[in-house]
Design a protein around this motif. Structure first.
Motif, mmCIF file in Angstrom:
data_model
loop_
_atom_site.group_PDB
_atom_site.id
_atom_site.type_symbol
_atom_site.label_atom_id
_atom_site.label_comp_id
_atom_site.label_asym_id
_atom_site.label_seq_id
_atom_site.Cartn_x
_atom_site.Cartn_y
_atom_site.Cartn_z
ATOM 1 N N LEU A 83 0.822 -1.207 0.000
ATOM 2 C CA LEU A 83 0.000 0.000 0.000
ATOM 3 C C LEU A 83 0.855 1.256 0.000
ATOM 4 C CD1 LEU A 83 -2.765 -1.027 2.574
ATOM 5 C CD2 LEU A 83 -2.890 -1.061 0.081
ATOM 6 N N TRP A 87 -9.202 -1.075 -1.223
ATOM 7 C CA TRP A 87 -7.979 -0.668 -0.552
ATOM 8 C C TRP A 87 -8.284 0.107 0.726
ATOM 9 C CZ3 TRP A 87 -4.632 -3.697 -2.391
ATOM 10 C CH2 TRP A 87 -4.614 -4.019 -3.744
ATOM 11 N N ASP A 88 -9.322 0.908 0.719
ATOM 12 C CA ASP A 88 -9.695 1.641 1.937
ATOM 13 C C ASP A 88 -10.110 0.675 3.039
ATOM 14 O OD1 ASP A 88 -9.150 4.068 0.763
ATOM 15 O OD2 ASP A 88 -11.229 4.441 0.142
ATOM 16 N N THR A 137 -7.008 -0.887 4.508
ATOM 17 C CA THR A 137 -6.307 0.029 5.409
ATOM 18 C C THR A 137 -6.959 0.057 6.780
ATOM 19 O OG1 THR A 137 -5.620 1.404 3.535
ATOM 20 C CG2 THR A 137 -5.566 2.419 5.722
#
Length: 381
Positions: free
Chosen positions: A189, A222-223, A226
């Motif tokens: 990331l 991806w959020d 995270t």
């Protein structure tokens, strides 16, 4: 207007299309007949809208080159790459590979986690495949349960569509991250260069999922990844029935946040294979590869031929025996004659999936078929 590709069309004066067996965002998968070698193969054909772009054709060609270097019993074999130009100037770009009969690991896990010995065997085979790739300087970047096929001769790692060289930038020219979020190592990331340790992290996720039925950090974007990495507790394998502490330890080491703390793929394979040996010390000695096993075969008896099939049953090619004839239990022989420790699977005609390169959407053909360019199915900006 007729589609550019239809059953019966001949590509590169050699590959006769039979039927389409899968599709995805970047490509479609065709079953085809190689009229030169008289065998059935899988063709991964780049979508026409992308084939006109030299950048995408180069990507498919590089995928073929990377996978073709890996002559390994747990990696899908790549036979050829080709391009054809139709009278109207349209370019067809395709990769030719072995047609596999079996079942995706992802599909098998819909029924729940696997018994730990089976999960360990699959993990060892995938680790072996990754170790071979890493020795050649190749990072797969998309090890997932959807990209592992269970065949008559063991697990096969599929889809080198987003593979790259060790040390190469780990995003594209637009800053997009490749891969499937739940399996992506945390450092990716941050745009760290491609390293074998990122594949080992994905291997840890796969092993965790086969043992528990779930990934350690569920995420579709991806959020979400995270947030999961920041808020979810560290993964645990407590509660897996009968799981040896050594297996739990190596799996959790693969999932270490710091890449330097992870083992190599070869180390993972070695640890997992050690757990596959019988508990009896005398049996361990008898199965050690350096020990010559006694034989009761007469001196004048013919030596059995050991043959490892590379394709599953199709309408144009009958299935070969999945088990190695005359070989000791747990031994298979690679096409080049190299003996590998991967356990051979029993032969049979109950395969649930036929596929070639697999990475995007799914189309059932007596089971589950995946195809296309799923390396791009998840992007991060």
């Amino acid at each position: 207007m007729k589609p550019a590709l239809q059953p019966g069309r001949l590509l590169a004066t050699r590959y006769r299309l039979i039927d389409q067996i899968g599709s995805g965002g970047m490509s479609v998968i065709w079953r085809a007949h190689d009229e030169v070698l008289d065998r059935v193969v899988a063709l991964k054909v780049l979508a026409p809208s992308l084939a006109a772009d030299a950048r995408f054709r180069d990507m498919v060609r590089e995928e073929a080159r990377a996978a073709a270097q890996l002559v390994h019993p747990n990696v899908t074999s790549v036979h050829d790459y080709g391009e054809t130009v139709s009278p109207d100037g349209a370019i067809t770009s395709f990769v030719v590979m072995e047609l596999l009969a079996g079942e995706e690991l992802e599909f098998r896990l819909t029924e729940g986690p696997l018994p730990w010995p089976q999960a360990v065997e699959i993990g060892a085979q995938v680790a072996d495949a990754l170790a071979a790739a890493h020795r050649l300087g190749i990072v797969h970047r998309d090890i997932t349960t959807a990209n592992v096929m269970m065949t008559q001769v063991g697990a096969k790692v599929l889809d080198f569509g987003i593979a790259t060289r060790i040390g190469a930038p780990d995003d594209d020219e637009d800053g997009a991250t490749f891969g499937t979020p739940a399996y992506v190592a945390p450092e990716r990331l941050d745009g760290a260069p491609a390293q074998p340790a990122t594949d080992v992290y994905s291997l840890g996720v796969l092993l965790h999922e086969t043992l528990t039925g779930r990934v350690p950090y569920p995420a579709d974007t991806w959020d979400e990844l995270t947030v999961a990495l920041a808020e979810r507790p560290p993964p645990s394998l407590v509660g897996v029935p009968g799981l040896p502490a050594t297996v739990a330890e190596i799996c959790l080491r693969c999932l270490s946040r710091d890449p330097a703390d992870r083992p190599t793929a070869r180390q993972v394979a070695t640890v997992l294979r050690d757990q596959m040996l019988p508990a009896d010390p005398q049996a361990n000695t008898m199965l050690a590869p350096t020990v010559t096993l006694p034989t009761t075969r007469r001196a004048d008896a013919p030596v059995p031929a050991w043959v490892l099939p590379t394709v599953g049953p199709t309408a144009l090619q009958p299935a070969l025996a999945g088990a190695v004839s005359g070989a000791p239990a747990g031994t298979s022989v690679a096409p080049g004659g190299t003996v590998d420790g991967a356990a051979g699977q029993p032969s049979g005609r109950d395969a649930q999936t036929a596929t070639g390169v697999l990475d995007g959407g799914s189309v059932p053909v007596s089971g589950s078929i995946r195809g296309g360019g799923g390396g791009y199915r998840a992007r991060h900006r």
